[in-house]
Motif scaffolding. Structure first.
Motif, PDB file in Angstrom:
ATOM      1  N   ALA A 130      -3.169  11.621   4.179  1.00  0.00           N
ATOM      2  CA  ALA A 130      -2.299  10.698   3.460  1.00  0.00           C
ATOM      3  C   ALA A 130      -3.128   9.809   2.547  1.00  0.00           C
ATOM      4  O   ALA A 130      -3.384   8.652   2.855  1.00  0.00           O
ATOM      5  CB  ALA A 130      -1.494   9.865   4.453  1.00  0.00           C
ATOM      6  N   PRO A 131      -3.597  10.319   1.440  1.00  0.00           N
ATOM      7  CA  PRO A 131      -4.434   9.524   0.544  1.00  0.00           C
ATOM      8  C   PRO A 131      -3.668   8.366  -0.066  1.00  0.00           C
ATOM      9  O   PRO A 131      -2.490   8.492  -0.395  1.00  0.00           O
ATOM     10  CB  PRO A 131      -4.842  10.541  -0.537  1.00  0.00           C
ATOM     11  N   ALA A 132      -4.320   7.212  -0.162  1.00  0.00           N
ATOM     12  CA  ALA A 132      -3.675   6.036  -0.744  1.00  0.00           C
ATOM     13  C   ALA A 132      -3.500   6.227  -2.241  1.00  0.00           C
ATOM     14  O   ALA A 132      -4.361   6.780  -2.922  1.00  0.00           O
ATOM     15  CB  ALA A 132      -4.503   4.791  -0.460  1.00  0.00           C
ATOM     16  N   VAL A 133      -2.358   5.753  -2.754  1.00  0.00           N
ATOM     17  CA  VAL A 133      -2.084   5.842  -4.180  1.00  0.00           C
ATOM     18  C   VAL A 133      -2.249   4.454  -4.775  1.00  0.00           C
ATOM     19  O   VAL A 133      -1.637   3.499  -4.298  1.00  0.00           O
ATOM     20  CB  VAL A 133      -0.652   6.350  -4.429  1.00  0.00           C
ATOM     21  N   ARG A 184       0.857  -1.183   0.000  1.00  0.00           N
ATOM     22  CA  ARG A 184       0.000   0.000   0.000  1.00  0.00           C
ATOM     23  C   ARG A 184       0.898   1.240   0.000  1.00  0.00           C
ATOM     24  O   ARG A 184       1.629   1.486   0.962  1.00  0.00           O
ATOM     25  CB  ARG A 184      -0.906   0.019   1.226  1.00  0.00           C
ATOM     26  N   ASP A 185       0.874   2.000  -1.074  1.00  0.00           N
ATOM     27  CA  ASP A 185       1.618   3.250  -1.160  1.00  0.00           C
ATOM     28  C   ASP A 185       0.772   4.374  -0.578  1.00  0.00           C
ATOM     29  O   ASP A 185      -0.375   4.578  -0.997  1.00  0.00           O
ATOM     30  CB  ASP A 185       1.976   3.577  -2.612  1.00  0.00           C
ATOM     31  N   VAL A 186       1.331   5.102   0.367  1.00  0.00           N
ATOM     32  CA  VAL A 186       0.633   6.206   1.015  1.00  0.00           C
ATOM     33  C   VAL A 186       1.437   7.481   0.798  1.00  0.00           C
ATOM     34  O   VAL A 186       2.596   7.568   1.220  1.00  0.00           O
ATOM     35  CB  VAL A 186       0.442   5.948   2.526  1.00  0.00           C
ATOM     36  N   ARG A 187       0.811   8.417   0.116  1.00  0.00           N
ATOM     37  CA  ARG A 187       1.491   9.681  -0.171  1.00  0.00           C
ATOM     38  C   ARG A 187       1.217  10.674   0.953  1.00  0.00           C
ATOM     39  O   ARG A 187       0.071  10.913   1.319  1.00  0.00           O
ATOM     40  CB  ARG A 187       1.002  10.261  -1.500  1.00  0.00           C
ATOM     41  N   LEU A 188       2.285  11.264   1.480  1.00  0.00           N
ATOM     42  CA  LEU A 188       2.174  12.285   2.517  1.00  0.00           C
ATOM     43  C   LEU A 188       2.372  13.662   1.893  1.00  0.00           C
ATOM     44  O   LEU A 188       3.299  13.863   1.094  1.00  0.00           O
ATOM     45  CB  LEU A 188       3.219  12.073   3.615  1.00  0.00           C
ATOM     46  N   VAL A 189       1.522  14.580   2.246  1.00  0.00           N
ATOM     47  CA  VAL A 189       1.667  15.955   1.772  1.00  0.00           C
ATOM     48  C   VAL A 189       2.801  16.620   2.550  1.00  0.00           C
ATOM     49  O   VAL A 189       2.850  16.543   3.777  1.00  0.00           O
ATOM     50  CB  VAL A 189       0.359  16.742   1.964  1.00  0.00           C
TER      51      VAL A 189
END
Length: 748
Positions: free
Chosen positions: A742-745, A684-689
């Motif tokens: 942190a929306p999932a990518v 699961r890739d989680v992108r952090l702003v």
């Protein structure tokens, strides 16, 4: 209780910073690599989700030890060793050829190392300086070479040959010491697997021992060949021819043996491989003793003039062979690589060529500076076309190296200006889109703040394009190297390409002179950085980054390169994580940067019963962004998918396409120049702003910091992810929560 076992990245981060706790105790390991936990008597021993906090600090194996800075002098060996791991994912036949070519190239790098010491001690000092009274004048420490026992030319060569002998002996000692300390770590070789999952992948001790013997044999054989190349044509004595035949045999056996699967196979060598390689190294040492004794025999009067015979040609031929090996290696890679391979699969030849360039620059730079000192002159060479003045100077082939160094700098500047600047402008335009999407309306409120974030995002994206820019530098440089090698083989010097006294000749002479100073400066810069690393933590960390990235892979090509710390770290991590998973309620392997690579490799080494109680948290991970690009044979889609798949219990089933494994979460940022998404269906890739906010927070006076590659564990999203993984280990059907920011990518 589940344990979060954090593994740091490069630069040797202190355990206190890893856990964000000031008072720790070591619970396992030693001072080189240890496991630390917060002291219970001071509280705050648990982390998010109630996990027990533990840190693994392996930094003293690398960046923490200032003495490791001396390995900078052996950078060419490190590049030669890394090159064997940079191959594309090709068939068995091509794989065998690529490995053989790389190992032969690594042997030639050892020979180049020996010749660099031969040039300084035997040619410049023993042959040229000792024959010039003005060089010996007021230098009592050198006058001994012209008086008494060492008055004859052959004996001067014998005594100055002790310098390369000592250099080889030091390499031998260093290689054996690191072999016992790093490769000697006990490892469990039970089980099966392939690539990083192979139980013997981190067990390089037997192979390194055999390769070390071959390299030492070739090193002594190279020294013997140079010395006999001077003595035998002069003496024409049967004893000299016998010694020359023995030297040729040792060199031939060394270069042939390094290509034989029976000798260099890591896990199943022939029974005679170890005795053969040991015999070769011992025979080479004994033969060197006989050659030195032969050089000390009485001879008729012999006047040394010019350069040491044969030696200049030896350097040129060896360089030509190395260039040819790189061309053949590149041709094999281009003919067998899969379509779409990063840099057309040429990362290995490019890195090996870089090592060759560093070796030549170091040898030429040191030789020119020593020649300047001995000859008491301010100009290093070449502008004077007159033949009346007798000079002490390195072989003419080094002039091509000096000119090539200037050409390389010019090419780098041109590529940077013509391609780098437009690239940065394009990345800035893309970065504006990212910034505006993350902080809607922010640019209208504060254009300067938005520009700062744009710059951080654009700078991080440069990493994805550096390789292609380097190709535009190295391809013309490689073509120039081939042309220069041809001229050198013909005995042509750079300044002779123009008419004597012409403006072109003066320009070429100035370029060569400038190049000799620049390569000398680069050589001394490495030494100076090594000295500073003894005294200052900042420089020690810079050296540590280079060490950590270059020595992750085992010494499979060059056994005298800096040792592989992962051959201790991965088995040690696997043992500790396996115990925590099986006996202590479960473990979350939490890795940052290079630590994510170590953690991922550890997952593949765990037994199945431990994998069932293990989760993986990676942040700032270079697995996809760097390792999958440069090391596609060992880190690829199949390997990344397997890492997540083995963490799923059999009753859970392996996630299919479009689904996510709940056991591997990867955090990344657009502002991170190293880390990125792993893009695997089992992760699961989680992108952090980043930064976490655009405006100055109420009660604060400064803008939120752009963290880039650091500070992941200090964000709320990190704690939420850890808490989710704790729940997943308790209930495999649960999905780990994702922080609101942190929306999932989706995996691709």
């Amino acid at each position: 209780m589940v344990t979060e076992l954090r593994v740091h990245g490069v630069t040797g981060t202190p355990a206190e910073d890893i856990l964000d706790r000031p008072l720790l105790r070591r619970v396992a390991g030693d001072t080189d690599a240890g496991f630390f936990r917060p002291r219970a008597e001071y509280g705050a021993v648990t982390g998010p989700g109630g996990v027990a906090l533990e840190a693994y600090r392996w930094g003293n194996l690398t960046a923490g030890a200032a003495a490791r800075a001396l390995w900078l002098l052996l950078l060419p060996f490190m590049f030669a060793n890394v090159a064997i791991w940079l191959r594309p994912d090709v068939g068995a036949g091509a794989r065998t050829v690529i490995r053989a070519l790389t190992r032969v190239f690594a042997l030639t790098m050892t020979a180049s190392f020996v010749l660099s010491f031969v040039e300084i001690s035997m040619d410049l000092v023993g042959w040229q300086c000792a024959a010039l009274p003005r060089c010996l004048q007021d230098r009592s420490y050198l006058s001994v070479l012209a008086d008494g026992t060492f008055a004859t030319t052959s004996r001067r060569l014998a005594v100055t040959a002790l310098v390369p002998v000592l250099a080889i002996a030091f390499l031998w000692f260093l290689g054996r010491r690191t072999w016992a300390r790093y490769e000697g770590f006990p490892i469990n070789t039970d089980g099966d697997g392939d690539g990083l999952a192979h139980p013997c992948f981190w067990n390089g001790r037997p192979l390194v021992g055999r390769l070390r013997s071959l390299h030492i044999a070739v090193a002594f054989g190279t020294l013997d060949a140079v010395l006999l190349g001077v003595l035998v044509p002069h003496d024409r004595h049967p004893a000299g021819y016998v010694l020359a035949a023995g030297t040729a045999l040792i060199l031939l056996l060394g270069f042939v043996a390094v290509t034989l699967r029976a000798v260099v196979h890591r896990d199943a060598p022939a029974s005679w491989a170890k005795p053969l390689t040991r015999w070769l190294s011992h025979a080479a040492v004994g033969l060197t003793g006989l050659v030195l004794a032969y050089a000390c025999l009485p001879r008729d009067g012999w006047t040394a003039t010019g350069h040491m015979p044969v030696f200049s040609g030896t350097i040129t031929v060896l360089f030509a062979v190395q260039v040819l090996l790189m061309l053949v290696l590149g041709a094999v890679v281009l003919a067998t690589r899969p379509r779409g391979t990063f840099l057309q699969g040429l990362a290995g030849p490019l890195i090996a060529s870089t090592g060759l360039g560093v070796a030549v620059a170091f040898a030429a730079g040191m030789a020119y500076r020593v020649a300047d000192f001995l000859d008491r002159r301010s100009a290093p060479s070449t502008a004077d076309y007159g033949e009346a003045r007798q000079l002490i100077e390195p072989p003419p082939a080094y002039e091509w190296a000096a000119a090539g160094f200037v050409l390389l700098l010019v090419l780098a500047a041109l590529v940077g200006l013509s391609m780098g600047l437009p690239l940065v402008r394009r990345l800035r335009r893309y970065a504006r889109v990212v910034t505006d999407a993350d902080f809607r309306g922010g640019r209208q409120r504060d254009e300067r703040r938005a520009g700062q974030i744009d710059t951080a995002v654009a700078d991080a994206l440069v990493t994805d394009h550096v390789g292609r820019l380097l190709v535009w530098v190295f391809v013309p440089a490689a073509a120039a190297a081939v042309v220069a090698t041809g001229f050198a083989l013909l005995g042509q010097r750079p300044i002779r390409l123009a008419a004597s006294g012409s403006a072109a000749a003066e320009v070429m002479a100035a370029v060569v002179n400038l190049g000799t100073y620049l390569i000398g400066l680069s050589a001394f810069a490495l030494v100076f950085i090594g000295i500073l690393a003894y005294r200052y933590q900042r420089f020690r960390r810079i050296v540590g980054v280079l060490w950590d990235l270059g020595t992750f892979w085992p010494r499979a090509a060059h056994p005298l390169a800096p040792p592989c710390y992962a051959e201790r770290v991965v088995p040690e991590l696997a043992r500790r994580a396996g115990w925590l998973a099986a006996e202590q309620g479960g473990v979350i392997l939490s890795g940052h940067s290079q630590g994510t690579v170590l953690a991922a490799a550890t997952v593949l080494q765990l037994p199945p019963q431990a994998q069932a109680r293990t989760a993986l948290l990676t942040y700032g991970s270079p697995l996809r962004r760097l390792y999958a690009r440069f090391f596609p044979a060992y880190v690829n889609d199949a390997v990344l998918q397997r890492i997540g798949a083995v963490l799923t219990r059999p009753e859970d089933g392996v996630p299919g396409a479009g689904q996510h494994s709940p056991r591997w979460v990867n955090l990344w940022r657009d502002t991170d120049p190293i880390g990125g998404p792993v893009q695997s269906p089992t992760a699961r890739d989680v992108r952090l702003v980043d930064p976490p906010g655009f405006d100055i927070a109420p009660g604060d006076t400064v803008f939120p910091k752009v963290d880039g590659h650091s500070g992941y564990q200090l964000r709320p999203a990190f704690g939420a992810t850890v808490a989710g993984l704790v729940q997943v280990l308790s209930d495999s059907s649960a999905e780990p929560p994702t922080a609101s920011n942190a929306p999932a990518v989706p995996a691709t």
